[in-house]
Write a protein that holds these residues in place. Structure first.
Motif, PDB file in Angstrom:
ATOM      1  N   LEU A 154       0.851  -1.189   0.000  1.00 29.61           N
ATOM      2  CA  LEU A 154       0.000   0.000   0.000  1.00 29.61           C
ATOM      3  C   LEU A 154       0.889   1.242   0.000  1.00 29.61           C
ATOM      4  O   LEU A 154       2.003   1.223   0.557  1.00 29.61           O
ATOM      5  CB  LEU A 154      -0.904   0.024   1.248  1.00 29.61           C
ATOM      6  N   PRO A 155       0.423   2.342  -0.573  1.00 29.83           N
ATOM      7  CA  PRO A 155       1.203   3.585  -0.524  1.00 29.83           C
ATOM      8  C   PRO A 155       1.387   4.052   0.916  1.00 29.83           C
ATOM      9  O   PRO A 155       0.476   3.919   1.756  1.00 29.83           O
ATOM     10  CB  PRO A 155       0.358   4.575  -1.335  1.00 29.83           C
ATOM     11  N   VAL A 156       2.558   4.626   1.209  1.00 28.81           N
ATOM     12  CA  VAL A 156       2.862   5.080   2.567  1.00 28.81           C
ATOM     13  C   VAL A 156       1.868   6.145   3.013  1.00 28.81           C
ATOM     14  O   VAL A 156       1.365   6.123   4.148  1.00 28.81           O
ATOM     15  CB  VAL A 156       4.308   5.639   2.633  1.00 28.81           C
ATOM     16  N   ILE A 157       1.591   7.080   2.127  1.00 26.90           N
ATOM     17  CA  ILE A 157       0.677   8.177   2.486  1.00 26.90           C
ATOM     18  C   ILE A 157      -0.715   7.638   2.807  1.00 26.90           C
ATOM     19  O   ILE A 157      -1.356   8.046   3.783  1.00 26.90           O
ATOM     20  CB  ILE A 157       0.607   9.204   1.346  1.00 26.90           C
ATOM     21  N   PHE A 158      -1.191   6.676   1.986  1.00 23.31           N
ATOM     22  CA  PHE A 158      -2.528   6.099   2.207  1.00 23.31           C
ATOM     23  C   PHE A 158      -2.588   5.350   3.528  1.00 23.31           C
ATOM     24  O   PHE A 158      -3.521   5.528   4.330  1.00 23.31           O
ATOM     25  CB  PHE A 158      -2.889   5.171   1.042  1.00 23.31           C
ATOM     26  N   LEU A 159      -1.547   4.538   3.773  1.00 26.96           N
ATOM     27  CA  LEU A 159      -1.549   3.736   4.991  1.00 26.96           C
ATOM     28  C   LEU A 159      -1.486   4.632   6.228  1.00 26.96           C
ATOM     29  O   LEU A 159      -2.190   4.399   7.222  1.00 26.96           O
ATOM     30  CB  LEU A 159      -0.369   2.762   4.968  1.00 26.96           C
ATOM     31  N   THR A 160      -0.641   5.680   6.166  1.00 28.90           N
ATOM     32  CA  THR A 160      -0.523   6.600   7.306  1.00 28.90           C
ATOM     33  C   THR A 160      -1.853   7.287   7.593  1.00 28.90           C
ATOM     34  O   THR A 160      -2.279   7.409   8.754  1.00 28.90           O
ATOM     35  CB  THR A 160       0.563   7.659   7.024  1.00 28.90           C
TER      36      THR A 160
END
Length: 760
Positions: A154-160
């Motif tokens: 998953l993208p880091v920004i999305f997961l965060t």
């Protein structure tokens, strides 16, 4: 599926199943072909009876949009909340172009659904991921968001963004300051303790990078923890530089140690070397020394001194002023001071105390002498120089005369050069080096001097009295030997003797030249020859035509009479004096220097001439020294009556004289630095160029020359001359005169503009 959606009972479900089985067993009498069915459906769609009908990928089935939405949700549920669009397309046998609008519609209308990288994700999946992350976090104590994003693809920004609301609830931990890591409270507490312990144990400066390597604490946790500990006062010290790994932590105990060290050193010795302060991990060491000192300090090249050292130096110099002696400053000052530092201290003392500045001079290295001592050393050579001057005038009169004439022509240039050099060069040419009485002597490379025994750089075109005659009187080595012999009790340093000899060598040469000039003047009156006097008279008649031509240029000017008087006084009277001497020589009358004959002495010489005709014409000419035309006429008649051969004026020599005058003016303009002299030279040159004549007048006649030339030159050139004249008057009348007035920007600009007028 029906049971789940409608919540019907099992009995109802069994009943429906039985009805379905009965329908399936019913035999159909007539069947439609596939083509007929397709045509039938197309007709219903065209007539609007059937709407929202979608084709499957193989085209053999139809599905409504509502049914497709229902099947998409069911597949997402079966896939545990995460399924890709391509997988939905394969399972449902519907193209992605038909599935994607349904997924996007769900994402936009319901916050519990997301579409990431062509994948359909539900909030249940996010919660399960948060739960898994918490399990791993409790196991390890720390996790990186980037690592978890890679694990779950998953993208880091999305997961965060998605797990942020679960941090502190589902995820039992907290973010790092940069939100790139997750830590448990136990982990944070242990890491802070490690950082705290490492910093408390430090007794000298240490970089945060080294603290990180020692404690193995993540960088993202180290910097915030350090800031927190420092802010709360849990650790005592300061941070130099920015709050990053390159910053250096200076413990308070070390800061106190280095401050006390610097303060005690300054108090005990009065100075501290910069190298010693730099070893204490101080970047801005000059400012740090000032903060540690209780009194004002002076920064030198290699160290810093307090007022204690300056007072000590000034006391030694003031004692030296009244004595005919010298001193090596390195013996009276701390040994830590380098020669460059001693030189700087001496300069400061001379700038602050005019008595020291005017009475002392650096001889060599760190050795300083009083001017009285140097004058005393000069007098040791006076008798020898005077004796030699008398002998040279007697034995080498012609050579002395030639040299003194050349020296007088160069004196003005040398004086200007010395003045300009004195502004830019210090009193002592030598750089200070340790040596002298009782000091630590060091070898010094000999300085090249054109008056040494070798004379490496003799210039035959610029022979002066010193390199022609003075070299036979004294050499630098002889001066050193005499000084060493006579000062053997007071001076034990060969380097000081060498420096002293070099310093007094030029003054000794000037003393010898003064003696030589004095003796030459005494004997000059006896050496005037008839041929010299006759040549001077002939040269006067060659230049007489230029005198008349120059005076004619001022016709109608109110300054004409003054210029005429000047020409008569400077040109005619010396020629007349030569004529009087020439006639008097026939009657053995003692001759006088033509330049020093005044009207009374001239009348006395004329009265001693025995021939009445000569006496009468000379007496008449002596009374007509006011008009140039009248004087020239009477001078010519007088020469005829006195049998003085003048001859016909040589036109070639006349032209040569005019050409030489122009070249001399050009040379003087090129070398002139003073604007007032430059203005006079430029005006004289333009006058010479336009009137083709020779005119030598002092600066007071510059306005008259400009007035005459303004009709001959362009208006802009005339304006430059007038502006320069006004500027010169301003400089001469200014109450606040500066010694560097020729360095003024306006003066320099006017000088350049004046030199450009050479081409008009």
């Amino acid at each position: 599926i029906l049971l789940l959606n409608s919540r019907m009972s099992w009995a109802e479900a069994y009943e429906l199943a039985a009805e379905l089985a009965a329908v399936q067993k019913t035999e159909i009498g007539e069947k439609l072909s596939d083509r007929n069915l397709i045509q039938l459906v197309d007709t219903l769609i065209k007539r609007g009876i059937l709407t929202d009908i979608l084709f499957t990928k193989d085209g053999r089935e139809y599905v409504t949009k509502e049914q497709l939405e229902h099947e998409v949700e069911q597949e997402l549920l079966y896939a545990n909340g995460r399924i890709s669009l391509s997988e939905l397309s394969d399972v449902l046998n519907v193209s992605i172009s038909n599935i994607e609008p349904i997924v996007l519609s769900r994402v936009q209308s319901n916050t519990g659904y997301y579409m990431v990288n062509s994948e359909f994700i539900s909030e249940d999946y996010i919660r399960s991921v948060a739960s898994e992350i918490n399990s791993k976090l409790q196991e390890t104590g720390s996790l990186t968001i980037a690592g978890q994003a890679q694990k779950y693809d998953l993208p880091v920004i999305f997961l965060t963004a998605r797990i942020d609301k679960y941090v502190g609830t589902v995820v039992q931990g907290s973010y790092s300051s940069d939100q790139q890591n997750l830590y448990t409270k136990i982990f944070q507490s242990s890491q802070k303790s490690r950082i705290h312990g490492a910093l408390i144990a430090c007794t000298k400066p240490i970089s945060l990078l080294k603290i990180r390597d020692i404690t193995e604490v993540p960088e993202s946790f180290l910097l915030p923890s350090f800031r927190e500990l420092l802010g709360k006062g849990a650790i005592k010290g300061t941070l130099t530089g920015k709050l990053e790994l390159t910053g250096v932590f200076i413990p308070a105990v070390f800061a106190k140690y280095r401050r006390d060290t610097v303060a005690k050193t300054l108090s005990r010795t009065g100075l501290i070397p910069y190298s010693q302060v730099q070893k204490l991990a101080v970047s801005d060491y000059k400012k740090f020394i000032e903060e540690c000192s209780n009194e004002s300090v002076v920064h030198l090249k290699d160290c810093c001194v307090t007022n204690q050292i300056i007072v000590q130096l000034e006391a030694s110099l003031e004692d030296l002023v009244s004595e005919e002696s010298w001193i090596d400053l390195s013996t009276s000052l701390p040994s830590q001071l380098s020669p460059a530092d001693i030189e700087e201290l001496f300069k400061r003392s001379t700038q602050k105390n005019s008595t020291i500045r005017d009475s002392l001079v650096v001889v060599c290295g760190t050795s300083v002498s009083s001017l009285k001592f140097i004058d005393k050393c000069k007098t040791m050579f006076n008798e020898k120089l005077k004796t030699k001057a008398v002998e040279d005038v007697k034995q080498k009169f012609k050579e002395v005369e030639k040299i003194l004439t050349a020296s007088s022509n160069q004196s003005l240039k040398k004086d200007k050069g010395k003045k300009s050099d004195s502004k830019s060069k210090p009193a002592a040419k030598e750089s200070m080096s340790v040596g002298g009485r009782g000091g630590r002597e060091s070898k010094k490379k000999a300085v090249k001097n054109k008056y040494r025994d070798a004379k490496d750089d003799e210039d035959e075109e610029e022979s002066t009295v010193d390199d022609v005659l003075f070299g036979d009187v004294l050499k630098i080595s002889e001066v050193e030997n005499i000084l060493a012999e006579k000062l053997s009790e007071d001076v034990q340093s060969d380097e000081f003797i060498h420096g002293l000899a070099e310093r007094i060598f030029d003054p000794l040469r000037e003393t010898y030249q003064a003696y030589l000039s004095e003796e030459f003047e005494k004997s000059h009156e006896k050496k005037i020859t008839v041929s010299d006097m006759q040549k001077n008279i002939q040269d006067f008649f060659v230049s007489s035509s230029y005198l008349e031509k120059s005076l004619a240029a001022f016709e109608g000017s109110e300054n004409q009479s003054q210029i005429e008087q000047h020409l008569v006084k400077t040109f005619c009277v010396p020629a007349f004096n030569n004529l009087v001497n020439l006639i008097a020589e026939e009657y053995n009358v003692s001759l006088a220097d033509p330049a020093k004959i005044n009207p009374d002495s001239r009348a006395k010489i004329i009265n001693q001439i025995k021939k009445e005709s000569q006496k009468a014409c000379l007496t008449e000419l002596n009374s007509k020294l006011s008009s140039l035309d009248e004087f020239l006429t009477l001078m010519s008649d007088c020469c005829s009556k006195c049998d003085v051969y003048v001859g016909k004026v040589d036109k070639k020599k006349e032209k040569q004289l005019l050409s030489e005058h122009g070249r001399n003016l050009e040379l003087q303009v090129h070398e002139c630095k003073d604007i007032s002299e430059l203005l006079l030279l430029i005006v004289s040159y333009i006058f010479h160029k336009h009137f083709r004549t020779i005119l030598n007048v002092p600066g007071k006649f510059v306005p008259a020359l400009i007035d005459v030339l303004k009709e001959k030159i362009p208006p802009e050139s005339s304006e430059v001359l007038q502006n320069a004249q006004k500027h010169v008057i301003t400089l001469k009348t200014s109450k606040d005169k500066s010694s560097d007035e020729n360095d003024d920007p306006k003066t320099s600009e006017l000088c350049e503009e004046l030199r450009k007028l050479m081409s008009i």
